[in-house]
Design a protein around this motif. Structure first.
Motif, PDB file in Angstrom:
ATOM      1  N   ALA A 186       0.706  -1.219   0.039  1.00 44.58           N
ATOM      2  CA  ALA A 186       0.014  -0.196   0.083  1.00 44.58           C
ATOM      3  C   ALA A 186       0.809   1.305  -0.008  1.00 44.58           C
ATOM      4  CB  ALA A 186      -0.839  -0.023   1.152  1.00 44.58           C
ATOM      5  N   GLU A 187       1.818   0.960   0.817  1.00 47.64           N
ATOM      6  CA  GLU A 187       2.757   2.503   0.788  1.00 47.64           C
ATOM      7  C   GLU A 187       3.374   2.588  -0.692  1.00 47.64           C
ATOM      8  OE1 GLU A 187       5.452   1.449   4.012  1.00 47.64           O
ATOM      9  OE2 GLU A 187       4.126   2.083   5.652  1.00 47.64           O
ATOM     10  N   GLN A 200       2.208   9.094  -6.005  1.00 49.27           N
ATOM     11  CA  GLN A 200       2.596  10.522  -5.665  1.00 49.27           C
ATOM     12  C   GLN A 200       3.729  10.797  -6.880  1.00 49.27           C
ATOM     13  OE1 GLN A 200       4.331  10.545  -1.627  1.00 49.27           O
ATOM     14  NE2 GLN A 200       2.233  10.257  -0.764  1.00 49.27           N
ATOM     15  N   ARG A 201       4.385   9.825  -7.112  1.00 46.98           N
ATOM     16  CA  ARG A 201       5.494  10.189  -8.231  1.00 46.98           C
ATOM     17  C   ARG A 201       4.753  10.417  -9.292  1.00 46.98           C
ATOM     18  NH1 ARG A 201       9.838   5.017  -6.638  1.00 46.98           N
ATOM     19  NH2 ARG A 201      10.653   6.144  -4.813  1.00 46.98           N
ATOM     20  N   ALA A 202       3.641   9.658  -9.784  1.00 43.98           N
ATOM     21  CA  ALA A 202       3.065   9.825 -10.966  1.00 43.98           C
ATOM     22  C   ALA A 202       2.390  11.256 -11.178  1.00 43.98           C
ATOM     23  CB  ALA A 202       2.029   8.941 -11.267  1.00 43.98           C
ATOM     24  N   GLN A 203       2.037  11.781 -10.047  1.00 43.84           N
ATOM     25  CA  GLN A 203       1.438  12.943  -9.946  1.00 43.84           C
ATOM     26  C   GLN A 203       2.687  14.110 -10.070  1.00 43.84           C
ATOM     27  OE1 GLN A 203      -0.802  13.043  -6.072  1.00 43.84           O
ATOM     28  NE2 GLN A 203      -2.276  12.159  -6.990  1.00 43.84           N
ATOM     29  N   GLN A 204       3.715  13.702  -9.417  1.00 49.57           N
ATOM     30  CA  GLN A 204       4.876  14.745  -9.358  1.00 49.57           C
ATOM     31  C   GLN A 204       5.400  14.804 -10.837  1.00 49.57           C
ATOM     32  OE1 GLN A 204       7.720  13.306  -6.752  1.00 49.57           O
ATOM     33  NE2 GLN A 204       6.807  14.118  -5.012  1.00 49.57           N
ATOM     34  N   LEU A 205       5.323  13.656 -11.560  1.00 47.50           N
ATOM     35  CA  LEU A 205       5.629  13.477 -13.220  1.00 47.50           C
ATOM     36  C   LEU A 205       4.831  14.445 -13.986  1.00 47.50           C
ATOM     37  CD1 LEU A 205       7.071   9.804 -13.315  1.00 47.50           C
ATOM     38  CD2 LEU A 205       8.533  12.025 -13.444  1.00 47.50           C
ATOM     39  N   GLU A 206       3.654  14.146 -13.552  1.00 49.94           N
ATOM     40  CA  GLU A 206       2.623  14.876 -14.247  1.00 49.94           C
ATOM     41  C   GLU A 206       2.578  16.494 -14.214  1.00 49.94           C
ATOM     42  OE1 GLU A 206      -2.211  15.232 -14.988  1.00 49.94           O
ATOM     43  OE2 GLU A 206      -1.141  13.529 -13.651  1.00 49.94           O
ATOM     44  N   THR A 207       2.971  17.004 -13.215  1.00 47.45           N
ATOM     45  CA  THR A 207       3.185  18.123 -12.596  1.00 47.45           C
ATOM     46  C   THR A 207       4.529  18.525 -13.325  1.00 47.45           C
ATOM     47  OG1 THR A 207       2.264  17.934 -10.635  1.00 47.45           O
ATOM     48  CG2 THR A 207       3.643  19.872 -11.097  1.00 47.45           C
TER      49      THR A 207
END
Length: 550
Positions: free
Chosen positions: A267-268, A275-282
């Motif tokens: 889960a972690e 979170q990494r995917a969201q960061q990469l998207e940003t």
């Protein structure tokens, strides 16, 4: 029987006592005494068999059992069967106190003894003591049963050890996680049953149970601990080991509680991946915004830098026309010669600045992936001689020799002609610049499969190969120091101890052609030894993608 009733005695209500006595007079006296104390006597049994039947039928709270009974079964035998079947507390009444009889009686776990003749106070004390002990034992058994149920059903593994670190108890979860069953693990050292290692180094970790007993406080494993089961793969776990103390505070053992954290880790990891995917998207959105700003900046800079230089070049040309028409440039005096010299300096410096600006802008476009390509078919055996023609006079002036080795059977190359012309021209320009007089410049083309192409984001595995050509530009009489070879394609790098004043240049040429070669899905290498330097360009026969990555 002595009758000494005390009015202060208040026995519990509705307590039923079965009397087992084969002497009828004594039995009636005991019954009267018990009822006088407030107890109920639902029946009197005279034999062991009758006692068992009455106990089964009435299920009394307590049985007052005479040890010596008539018949085949004495009171001890009857008491043993009653306890095993019904768990009813028994107090023995006997006129005998010999050791063998008492030893037999103790095996049936009685709740008390009373000697005949029975006195009322002694009877009351024996009955109340037996009932209290029975209730206490029953409460204890109920609590143990409850604790056992909790221990069995708890979601964590639990192992209890003594002060010698020997396993005393394991629940079902601990059995499942360690691979050891309770009966197999009992008496074994905890380090044998509960083995933990470091997740990364695989070295054995100190057992937390040892620390809990030695230090007298709770101890934990580090977060990267792995449990090594008996016959299974390692399991990431979290645990707590706590010392067990008796009523005086002395440590009598320890308990370790542990659980599998695989799901938690997954889960972690999923949360971290999200979170990494969201960061990469940003970051991608920010990169797109910066790329757009870069494109706008390059377009603006390209216009702002080139326009003044183009105007300067046009002004020099107009000035030459005006001076030529006025006859100033045709004179033989020193003033005319100086004017011609100054115009040449202006024209040369303007051309150099224009080349520098173009190189910088093209390098930035290549880095920003905005450089445009136009693929076309190129016949190398015709195209390369055409490029070389532009250098023939310069080669003759430098007293250099030129050789070309280009097979006529070469296949057609599909590439961007403008970029390829720039690459080969820059290599020939460097060869002419640095080759001493009477030395040789050689251009060679060979068919050669390309097995490792790095074109920006495009990476091919070593075993993957495509049809390709190798264009080599070599010159003799010059050698690049070994320590400079690794930096020669870096922007603005100049070889130490080279003649900068005579050779000129900005150090951008090789950096630019390496970028161009990468952009064409190729690669460029350099070798220098034995007073010879060779630059080799490796290109695929056909482009690997229509829009090469930077």
């Amino acid at each position: 029987m002595t009758n000494q009733v005390n009015a202060n005695i208040e026995p519990p209500q509705a307590v039923q006592i079965l009397v087992v006595e084969d002497e009828s007079i004594i039995a009636r006296d005991i019954k009267d005494c018990l009822e006088n104390l407030g107890y109920e006597v639902p029946a009197i049994a005279t034999t062991g068999s009758e006692a068992i039947n009455q106990a089964t039928h009435l299920n009394p709270d307590l049985i007052l059992m005479d040890i010596r009974l008539k018949g085949d079964m004495d009171g001890i035998q009857a008491a043993e069967q009653i306890w095993n079947r019904l768990q009813i507390p028994i107090v023995y009444a006997t006129g005998f106190s010999d050791r063998p009889t008492l030893e037999r009686a103790k095996l049936t776990r009685p709740f008390g003894y009373i000697l005949k003749p029975i006195e009322e106070r002694e009877l009351y004390a024996a009955v109340e003591t037996a009932l209290h002990q029975y209730r206490a034992n029953r409460d204890l058994q109920d609590r143990e049963q409850w604790l056992s149920t909790v221990l069995r059903d708890i979601g964590d593994g639990v192992i209890v050890v003594d002060t010698q670190l020997k396993v005393c108890l394991m629940n079902l979860v601990a059995e499942a996680l360690t691979g050891w069953r309770q009966n197999e693990a009992a008496g074994r050292n905890i380090s044998e049953v509960f083995q933990v290692v470091h997740e990364h180094t695989q070295t054995e970790l100190p057992n937390p149970v040892v620390a809990a007993i030695e230090q007298g406080r709770a101890a934990n494993l580090p977060s990267n601990a792995l449990l090594i089961p008996r016959d299974s793969v390692a399991i990431p776990i979290a645990d707590t080991a706590t010392p067990i103390r008796d009523g005086t505070g002395e440590i009598t053992g320890a308990v370790v509680v542990f659980h599998d954290v695989t799901r938690r880790r997954l889960a972690e990891e999923r949360e971290l991946a999200l979170q990494r995917a969201q960061q990469l998207e940003t970051q991608m959105r920010e990169i797109e915004r910066l790329n757009q700003l870069k494109d706008d900046f390059l377009n603006t800079v390209s216009h702002e830098l080139r326009t003044p230089l183009a105007n300067m070049k046009m002004s020099i040309q107009m000035l030459e026309i005006v001076l030529s028409q006025g006859g100033v440039l045709q004179g033989e005096d020193s003033s005319a010669r100086r004017t011609v010299k100054y115009l040449e300096i202006l024209r040369e410096q303007c051309n150099q600045e224009l080349i520098l600006v173009n190189d910088l802008l093209d390098l930035q476009r290549l880095n920003a992936d905005t450089y445009s390509l136009a693929f076309s078919a190129i016949t190398l055996q015709d195209w390369i001689p055409h490029i070389v023609e532009n250098f023939q006079l310069r080669i003759q002036a430098g007293q250099q020799q030129l050789e070309m080795d280009i097979p006529e059977s070469l296949p057609t190359l599909t590439s961007d002609m403008a970029s390829l012309t720039r690459i080969v021209s820059e290599l020939l320009n460097n060869a002419c610049k640095y080759t001493p007089a009477n030395e040789k410049i050689t251009i060679t083309v060979r068919l050669q499969p390309i097995q490792s192409i790095a074109a920006g984001n495009l990476k091919l595995p070593p075993e993957f190969s495509v049809p390709g050509v190798q264009i080599s530009v070599c010159n003799s009489g010059v050698e690049i120091p070994e320590e400079a070879l690794s930096q020669i394609f870096e922007p603005f790098y100049r070889i130490p101890n080279s003649d900068l004043r005579n050779q000129g240049g900005t150090g951008l040429g090789l950096a630019l052609i390496r970028k161009l070669v990468d952009y064409l899905n190729g690669r460029i290498t350099v070798e220098s030894a034995s007073r010879q330097t060779c630059f080799r360009i490796h290109l695929p026969i056909t482009p690997l993608n229509a829009e090469p990555a930077p």
